[in-house]
Write a protein that holds these residues in place. Structure first.
Motif, PDB file in Angstrom:
ATOM      1  N   TYR A 106       0.838  -1.207   0.000  1.00  0.00           N
ATOM      2  CA  TYR A 106       0.000   0.000   0.000  1.00  0.00           C
ATOM      3  C   TYR A 106       0.875   1.259   0.000  1.00  0.00           C
ATOM      4  O   TYR A 106       0.673   2.180  -0.794  1.00  0.00           O
ATOM      5  N   PHE A 107       1.862   1.290   0.890  1.00  0.00           N
ATOM      6  CA  PHE A 107       2.737   2.466   0.964  1.00  0.00           C
ATOM      7  C   PHE A 107       3.537   2.650  -0.324  1.00  0.00           C
ATOM      8  O   PHE A 107       3.685   3.760  -0.822  1.00  0.00           O
ATOM      9  N   VAL A 108       4.051   1.548  -0.860  1.00  0.00           N
ATOM     10  CA  VAL A 108       4.846   1.632  -2.090  1.00  0.00           C
ATOM     11  C   VAL A 108       3.991   2.149  -3.248  1.00  0.00           C
ATOM     12  O   VAL A 108       4.406   3.024  -4.008  1.00  0.00           O
ATOM     13  N   THR A 109       2.767   1.612  -3.354  1.00  0.00           N
ATOM     14  CA  THR A 109       1.866   2.030  -4.442  1.00  0.00           C
ATOM     15  C   THR A 109       1.471   3.495  -4.302  1.00  0.00           C
ATOM     16  O   THR A 109       1.485   4.264  -5.276  1.00  0.00           O
ATOM     17  N   GLN A 110       1.118   3.903  -3.074  1.00  0.00           N
ATOM     18  CA  GLN A 110       0.682   5.291  -2.846  1.00  0.00           C
ATOM     19  C   GLN A 110       1.810   6.292  -3.113  1.00  0.00           C
ATOM     20  O   GLN A 110       1.564   7.441  -3.460  1.00  0.00           O
ATOM     21  N   SER A 111       3.054   5.860  -2.958  1.00  0.00           N
ATOM     22  CA  SER A 111       4.187   6.780  -3.138  1.00  0.00           C
ATOM     23  C   SER A 111       4.554   6.969  -4.612  1.00  0.00           C
ATOM     24  O   SER A 111       5.424   7.774  -4.941  1.00  0.00           O
ATOM     25  N   ARG A 112       3.916   6.173  -5.479  1.00  0.00           N
ATOM     26  CA  ARG A 112       4.191   6.230  -6.922  1.00  0.00           C
ATOM     27  C   ARG A 112       5.674   6.082  -7.241  1.00  0.00           C
ATOM     28  O   ARG A 112       6.257   6.853  -8.002  1.00  0.00           O
ATOM     29  N   GLY A 113       6.261   5.071  -6.625  1.00  0.00           N
ATOM     30  CA  GLY A 113       7.647   4.755  -6.937  1.00  0.00           C
ATOM     31  C   GLY A 113       8.695   5.437  -6.077  1.00  0.00           C
ATOM     32  O   GLY A 113       9.892   5.192  -6.242  1.00  0.00           O
TER      33      GLY A 113
END
Length: 270
Positions: free
Chosen positions: A254-261
C-alpha cells in the motif's frame, strides 16, 4: 561445579506460538549461532531457528519476531565442521546465491546444526559417524516431518490449480523489509544504507503491533512513522482515514503504491 547447559531451552509458550504464527513453519532445531554473510567482515550472534528449509535469526532469545531470515533450500554443499582458535566450531553453507558462515559454541553443536540442515535440504540423514544416537534419532524424526510437510505442500499446490488460488496476501510469511528493531534503530538503518531502500516494517513499541518507518528524500531527508495495528486477521494503518488490509505484505504494498515509486522496501542483500 555446575555443568553448562547443552540443550537449548524452548522459548516461553507465548513467544513460541507467536513465532509459529509469523513463520508458519515447524521448528526443527534452535540455539545460538554466530553468522557471517560472504560480504561481511564480522560474525554476529543470533538466536537461530531452523524451520522447514528456512533459517530465522532473532536478535534476542525472547524476541517474538525474527530480524532476518534465509532460505537454504538452494544449498549445494556444506564444508566440514572445523574448530577455530577460540574453540568454537565453524562450517560454511554454499548456497546458489552466495556463502553463509556459521559458528556454534563447540564441535558437537556445529555437527548437530549441520546434520539438521543437511537432513531438511537433502531429505536424508547424513552418514556422519560422529553424531550421537540421540541426535540421529531426532534427525530421523525431523526427516519424516519434513517429508510429510513437502507432500502436504505439493498436494496443496496441485489442488489450487483446480480452483481459484488464494491471494498472496493470505500467506503468513513476513515481508522481507520486516526487522525486529526499535524506532531509533530503524532510523539508523535507513540513514546508513540508503541503497537498501527507504521503508522498514518494524515491531511496535508496545510489542504487540507494528510500525512503518519511512525516510523520504525531498529537499532534505524527512522521517515519518506510521502505526499498524493488528486486529484479528487484519491490519489497520492509522492514517487520517484508517486503511484496513488483510496482511502485512499488503500494508507494505500500500505504501509503495501510494508513493508512486518513491518508496522502496528496505532489504539487506545477502
Amino acid at each position: 561445579k555446575e555443568q553448562p547447559e547443552k540443550t537449548p531451552q524452548p522459548a516461553p509458550r507465548r513467544i513460541f506460538q507467536e513465532r509459529q504464527r509469523i513463520t508458519g513453519l515447524p521448528l526443527y532445531c534452535q540455539g545460538y549461532l554466530s553468522v557471517r554473510h560472504s560480504r561481511c567482515q564480522e560474525f554476529r550472534m543470533y538466536w537461530t531457528e531452523l524451520r522447514g528449509t528456512m533459517l530465522f535469526f532473532y536478535d534476542d532469545k525472547k524476541a517474538p519476531a525474527y530480524s532476518q531470515k534465509l532460505d537454504i533450500s538452494s544449498l549445494t554443499s556444506a564444508t566440514n565442521v572445523y574448530p577455530d582458535e577460540n574453540g568454537s566450531a565453524q562450517f560454511i553453507l554454499m548456497l546458489s546465491n552466495g556463502e553463509l558462515e556459521l559458528k556454534a559454541n563447540d564441535c558437537e553443536g556445529g555437527k548437530e546444526w549441520k546434520g539438521f540442515i543437511l537432513t531438511v535440504t537433502e531429505l536424508s540423514v547424513p552418514p556422519d559417524e560422529s553424531l550421537l544416537p540421540e541426535q540421529l534419532r531426532r534427525m530421523h524424526e525431523v526427516l519424516e516431518k519434513e517429508k510429510k510437510r513437502r507432500i502436504t505442500l505439493n498436494s496443496g499446490s496441485s489442488a489450487s490449480l483446480n480452483r481459484k488460488s488464494p491471494p498472496s496476501s493470505t500467506l503468513t510469511a513476513m515481508p522481507a523489509c520486516f526487522y525486529a528493531v526499535s524506532r531509533q534503530e530503524a532510523i539508523e538503518m535507513l540513514e546508513k544504507n540508503p541503497s537498501c531502500g527507504n521503508l522498514i516494517l518494524r515491531s511496535g513499541s508496545d510489542g504487540k503491533n507494528y510500525a512503518i518507518t519511512i525516510r523520504y528524500k525531498l529537499d532534505a531527508p524527512q522521517l515519518k512513522h506510521y502505526k499498524v495495528v493488528s486486529k484479528g486477521t487484519s491490519y489497520v494503518i492509522e492514517l487520517e482515514k484508517q486503511v484496513t488490509l488483510p496482511s502485512l505484505q499488503d500494508v507494505v504494498n500500500y505504501f509503495v503504491t501510494q508513493s508512486r515509486g518513491n518508496l522502496k522496501p528496505y532489504v539487506i542483500q545477502t
